[in-house]
Scaffold this motif. Sequence first.
Motif, PDB file in Angstrom:
ATOM      1  N   ALA A 110     -38.437 156.756  47.901  1.00 32.46           N
ATOM      2  CA  ALA A 110     -38.261 156.739  49.355  1.00 32.46           C
ATOM      3  C   ALA A 110     -36.853 157.180  49.735  1.00 32.46           C
ATOM      4  CB  ALA A 110     -38.552 155.342  49.893  1.00 32.46           C
ATOM      5  N   ALA A 111     -35.847 156.672  49.013  1.00 31.57           N
ATOM      6  CA  ALA A 111     -34.462 157.053  49.300  1.00 31.57           C
ATOM      7  C   ALA A 111     -34.211 158.512  48.934  1.00 31.57           C
ATOM      8  CB  ALA A 111     -33.512 156.140  48.524  1.00 31.57           C
ATOM      9  N   PHE A 112     -34.839 158.974  47.866  1.00 29.27           N
ATOM     10  CA  PHE A 112     -34.672 160.355  47.406  1.00 29.27           C
ATOM     11  C   PHE A 112     -35.187 161.342  48.455  1.00 29.27           C
ATOM     12  CE2 PHE A 112     -36.347 164.076  45.081  1.00 29.27           C
ATOM     13  CZ  PHE A 112     -35.207 164.484  44.407  1.00 29.27           C
ATOM     14  N   VAL A 113     -36.362 161.069  48.995  1.00 34.93           N
ATOM     15  CA  VAL A 113     -36.940 161.950  50.008  1.00 34.93           C
ATOM     16  C   VAL A 113     -36.080 161.955  51.269  1.00 34.93           C
ATOM     17  CG1 VAL A 113     -38.897 162.233  51.581  1.00 34.93           C
ATOM     18  CG2 VAL A 113     -39.293 161.801  49.150  1.00 34.93           C
ATOM     19  N   GLU A 114     -35.597 160.785  51.639  1.00 32.36           N
ATOM     20  CA  GLU A 114     -34.766 160.690  52.841  1.00 32.36           C
ATOM     21  C   GLU A 114     -33.455 161.452  52.672  1.00 32.36           C
ATOM     22  OE1 GLU A 114     -32.553 157.245  55.561  1.00 32.36           O
ATOM     23  OE2 GLU A 114     -34.136 156.696  54.146  1.00 32.36           O
ATOM     24  N   PRO A 129     -39.947 169.537  42.083  1.00 30.31           N
ATOM     25  CA  PRO A 129     -40.276 169.135  40.703  1.00 30.31           C
ATOM     26  C   PRO A 129     -39.903 167.686  40.401  1.00 30.31           C
ATOM     27  CG  PRO A 129     -39.325 171.324  40.716  1.00 30.31           C
ATOM     28  CD  PRO A 129     -39.143 170.786  42.104  1.00 30.31           C
ATOM     29  N   ALA A 130     -38.719 167.257  40.846  1.00 20.84           N
ATOM     30  CA  ALA A 130     -38.303 165.870  40.617  1.00 20.84           C
ATOM     31  C   ALA A 130     -39.162 164.912  41.431  1.00 20.84           C
ATOM     32  CB  ALA A 130     -36.830 165.691  40.977  1.00 20.84           C
ATOM     33  N   LEU A 131     -39.536 165.320  42.643  1.00 19.15           N
ATOM     34  CA  LEU A 131     -40.369 164.470  43.488  1.00 19.15           C
ATOM     35  C   LEU A 131     -41.743 164.257  42.859  1.00 19.15           C
ATOM     36  CD1 LEU A 131     -41.009 162.945  46.087  1.00 19.15           C
ATOM     37  CD2 LEU A 131     -41.585 165.150  47.151  1.00 19.15           C
ATOM     38  N   VAL A 132     -42.351 165.330  42.371  1.00 24.36           N
ATOM     39  CA  VAL A 132     -43.676 165.212  41.750  1.00 24.36           C
ATOM     40  C   VAL A 132     -43.596 164.361  40.480  1.00 24.36           C
ATOM     41  CG1 VAL A 132     -45.521 166.492  40.583  1.00 24.36           C
ATOM     42  CG2 VAL A 132     -44.573 167.344  42.737  1.00 24.36           C
ATOM     43  N   ALA A 133     -42.554 164.576  39.672  1.00 18.11           N
ATOM     44  CA  ALA A 133     -42.377 163.761  38.463  1.00 18.11           C
ATOM     45  C   ALA A 133     -42.253 162.286  38.819  1.00 18.11           C
ATOM     46  CB  ALA A 133     -41.142 164.225  37.702  1.00 18.11           C
ATOM     47  N   SER A 134     -41.581 162.004  39.927  1.00 19.64           N
ATOM     48  CA  SER A 134     -41.399 160.619  40.364  1.00 19.64           C
ATOM     49  C   SER A 134     -42.702 160.030  40.887  1.00 19.64           C
ATOM     50  CB  SER A 134     -40.320 160.550  41.453  1.00 19.64           C
ATOM     51  OG  SER A 134     -39.079 161.032  40.971  1.00 19.64           O
ATOM     52  N   LEU A 135     -43.447 160.819  41.657  1.00 18.03           N
ATOM     53  CA  LEU A 135     -44.703 160.325  42.225  1.00 18.03           C
ATOM     54  C   LEU A 135     -45.748 160.050  41.148  1.00 18.03           C
ATOM     55  CD1 LEU A 135     -44.979 162.549  45.430  1.00 18.03           C
ATOM     56  CD2 LEU A 135     -44.523 160.090  45.311  1.00 18.03           C
ATOM     57  N   ARG A 136     -45.619 160.687  40.003  1.00 22.29           N
ATOM     58  CA  ARG A 136     -46.534 160.401  38.891  1.00 22.29           C
ATOM     59  C   ARG A 136     -46.351 158.970  38.389  1.00 22.29           C
ATOM     60  NH1 ARG A 136     -45.663 164.803  34.402  1.00 22.29           N
ATOM     61  NH2 ARG A 136     -47.283 163.565  33.372  1.00 22.29           N
ATOM     62  N   ARG A 137     -45.209 158.353  38.721  1.00 22.21           N
ATOM     63  CA  ARG A 137     -44.936 156.978  38.292  1.00 22.21           C
ATOM     64  C   ARG A 137     -44.897 156.008  39.472  1.00 22.21           C
ATOM     65  NH1 ARG A 137     -46.423 158.879  34.434  1.00 22.21           N
ATOM     66  NH2 ARG A 137     -45.399 159.157  32.407  1.00 22.21           N
ATOM     67  N   SER A 138     -45.348 156.459  40.636  1.00 20.41           N
ATOM     68  CA  SER A 138     -45.319 155.606  41.826  1.00 20.41           C
ATOM     69  C   SER A 138     -46.480 154.620  41.813  1.00 20.41           C
ATOM     70  CB  SER A 138     -45.383 156.466  43.088  1.00 20.41           C
ATOM     71  OG  SER A 138     -46.621 157.165  43.146  1.00 20.41           O
ATOM     72  N   THR A 139     -46.418 153.646  42.716  1.00 22.68           N
ATOM     73  CA  THR A 139     -47.497 152.669  42.845  1.00 22.68           C
ATOM     74  C   THR A 139     -48.251 152.915  44.145  1.00 22.68           C
ATOM     75  OG1 THR A 139     -46.301 150.986  44.120  1.00 22.68           O
ATOM     76  CG2 THR A 139     -45.930 151.033  41.732  1.00 22.68           C
ATOM     77  N   ASP A 140     -49.364 152.225  44.305  1.00 20.65           N
ATOM     78  CA  ASP A 140     -50.178 152.387  45.516  1.00 20.65           C
ATOM     79  C   ASP A 140     -49.474 151.863  46.762  1.00 20.65           C
ATOM     80  OD1 ASP A 140     -52.135 153.499  43.985  1.00 20.65           O
ATOM     81  OD2 ASP A 140     -53.378 151.690  43.854  1.00 20.65           O
ATOM     82  N   SER A 141     -48.385 151.129  46.576  1.00 19.96           N
ATOM     83  CA  SER A 141     -47.672 150.564  47.728  1.00 19.96           C
ATOM     84  C   SER A 141     -46.797 151.590  48.436  1.00 19.96           C
ATOM     85  CB  SER A 141     -46.796 149.387  47.275  1.00 19.96           C
ATOM     86  OG  SER A 141     -47.582 148.377  46.685  1.00 19.96           O
ATOM     87  N   LEU A 166     -45.324 175.404  47.230  1.00 24.02           N
ATOM     88  CA  LEU A 166     -44.521 174.945  46.089  1.00 24.02           C
ATOM     89  C   LEU A 166     -45.056 173.623  45.536  1.00 24.02           C
ATOM     90  CD1 LEU A 166     -40.942 175.745  47.445  1.00 24.02           C
ATOM     91  CD2 LEU A 166     -42.139 176.931  45.592  1.00 24.02           C
ATOM     92  N   LEU A 167     -45.456 172.740  46.446  1.00 23.44           N
ATOM     93  CA  LEU A 167     -46.032 171.463  46.025  1.00 23.44           C
ATOM     94  C   LEU A 167     -47.346 171.690  45.280  1.00 23.44           C
ATOM     95  CD1 LEU A 167     -45.865 168.336  46.147  1.00 23.44           C
ATOM     96  CD2 LEU A 167     -47.220 168.465  48.253  1.00 23.44           C
ATOM     97  N   GLU A 191     -54.186 163.154  41.748  1.00 21.44           N
ATOM     98  CA  GLU A 191     -54.629 162.211  42.779  1.00 21.44           C
ATOM     99  C   GLU A 191     -53.571 161.138  43.021  1.00 21.44           C
ATOM    100  OE1 GLU A 191     -58.590 159.534  43.885  1.00 21.44           O
ATOM    101  OE2 GLU A 191     -58.496 160.670  42.007  1.00 21.44           O
ATOM    102  N   ARG A 192     -52.923 160.728  41.946  1.00 23.82           N
ATOM    103  CA  ARG A 192     -51.875 159.714  42.077  1.00 23.82           C
ATOM    104  C   ARG A 192     -50.679 160.254  42.858  1.00 23.82           C
ATOM    105  NH1 ARG A 192     -49.523 156.145  37.032  1.00 23.82           N
ATOM    106  NH2 ARG A 192     -48.258 154.687  38.249  1.00 23.82           N
ATOM    107  N   VAL A 193     -50.312 161.504  42.629  1.00 22.38           N
ATOM    108  CA  VAL A 193     -49.193 162.119  43.337  1.00 22.38           C
ATOM    109  C   VAL A 193     -49.514 162.287  44.820  1.00 22.38           C
ATOM    110  CG1 VAL A 193     -47.881 164.265  43.596  1.00 22.38           C
ATOM    111  CG2 VAL A 193     -48.244 163.289  41.319  1.00 22.38           C
TER     112      VAL A 193
END
Length: 571
Positions: free
Chosen positions: A477-481, A491-503, A520-521, A534-536
């Motif tokens: 959340a802070a990274f995107v902001e 690329p870093a955002l997608v790598a991070s979202l692969r480890r995100s939670t449903d919250s 690009l996404l 799907e998780r991303v």
Amino acid sequence: MSTLYDQAMEEMIKTIHEWFDEQEKRDDLESVVKRTTLQMGIFNDIVLDYRPGRTTVDSLDLGLDDGLKSKQAGAFTEEQLRNEIGPKLVEVVQGRLDNLADTPLIDYRFTFRGKFPTTEGKMQLTLLEYINEEKRQLLLERIYSYVDKKLENGTYPTKRLESFFLTSHLLDPKLLPELDVAWTIRQYDRIQALNQGRPDALAEHRGEITRAVTAWAENQFLPQYFDVQSSAYRTNEYSLKTGATLQLNIDTQTGQHSDEHVKQQKSGSQPIDLLLYAAVMILRFEPSYSKPKGVTFLELAKQLGSRRAERMMTEGSGTYAKDDIHVKTEELECKANDVFALMTIHIRKEESCAYQQALTFIIHLLKQGFPKGYKIKLKSAVKQYLPIKGLAKSDTHRFFANALEYPELHPLLEEYAREAIQEFEFYEDTEGEKSCMPGSYATFGLGLVDEQYFPLVEYYMGEVDDEHQLIQDKFIAAFVEKQGVTAQSIPALVASLRRSTDSLKLKIQPTLENNEILELLVRQIQELEHYEAERVLYPIFGKVEKLTTLARKAQGRRKELLLQLLQAAGK
């Protein structure tokens, strides 16, 4: 005898025969024991669990019902089991062993145990302990030959299967009644030295050593001095037996240790030294959740009067040179204790040089194997924290946030992060929802300040244990902001979202109205497995149905891109 007695005996004997009959059908016996000379047979233990109508015999006893009271009392007394039932069952097992003892099915030793409900409660008995002396002698010859050729005079890496058997054999009192502690530790150290150049294999060998010495400590050594109770959380609780103490630590009448005692203590030849060895192996190389057991071993050794254990708890295990664990300069003072995975840092001058020295101190120790899941006790006039909500406001966090204020230290912080990052490890001073992997604070801080560290973020996220860590959501959340959604950050955002939670919920759909950014996404997500895609997408669009609706309403190039996202998610 009663009909109930006859039925019980018939059921137990039938179950025993069925187990042996089933094992004799195996056609892989020879191939199993030919994998290594250190295995004499496949089975060395069976447990008969008598439950009327549901009796079992198994070579694996997980002990899940140990300590539980039987809901239904048994029909037999403990005396009947010991004097009548037990001997008849032993006769049956011994009869089968007589025909199988020399086959690869049976190890050099074989134990037959039983669990029975009695009129007095649940009872566990060791009914038979059988030793094939011929196999035992052959195994001893093979062990000494292996140690001589492969370890003491060997130069090549060893096999994990060999360590699996050898580490336990060396602590088997039936095999080696006289434990030679110094010699045994020397073999364990030699195994590690020979496999030093293969990190993954080395970790496996260390795991076998730790498993063996831990089992020895818990099952052989500690019960001699402590009453042991298993808690509700399946951890052991120890109470020192009255009068229990180590002969080595008893002072002479003059108040001094005898010369022989001092010599023995220095040589590391006492069983207490093996307990301390087990503690160090756990504390240095096992995951964070195992470390309390290592500390417990040290505390128990201290209760037994071990002065070495007392020193280890205040000064560390002694693994590292004094100059490596204590640095004092005009700018700072650093101390490290690997036993408690603690680094104490006193910043005397709040300037770049002080933090540079501290980081160098930490990196140097980590490269030598200092526990990565450590914590920092910081004395500093500055209280800086990362601009990320939800992180633990610990001294460890504060140290790295302070260091990040100096741009010239950013390359050193990256070096630290890459050295510290380790899956399944967590900083010692975080827990629950705020648990985080070593290297988290440095990685997060660098990822927020400069795009040149986006590859570090990708590397970090690839190691995150997302079953036990949640704070990556706070960073995302802070990274995107801070960094937005750009060609550089995706690329870093997608790598991070692969480890995100449903919250996690990101409000970046307005940015994705730009088809160039959306494309690009799409390219990044198309490289993923369906479930990862799907998780991303979930933190961005919510459920797939919402994305389907957006695609249906879209037109032109945007519609094509949204449909490609759905396809990437397997929809």
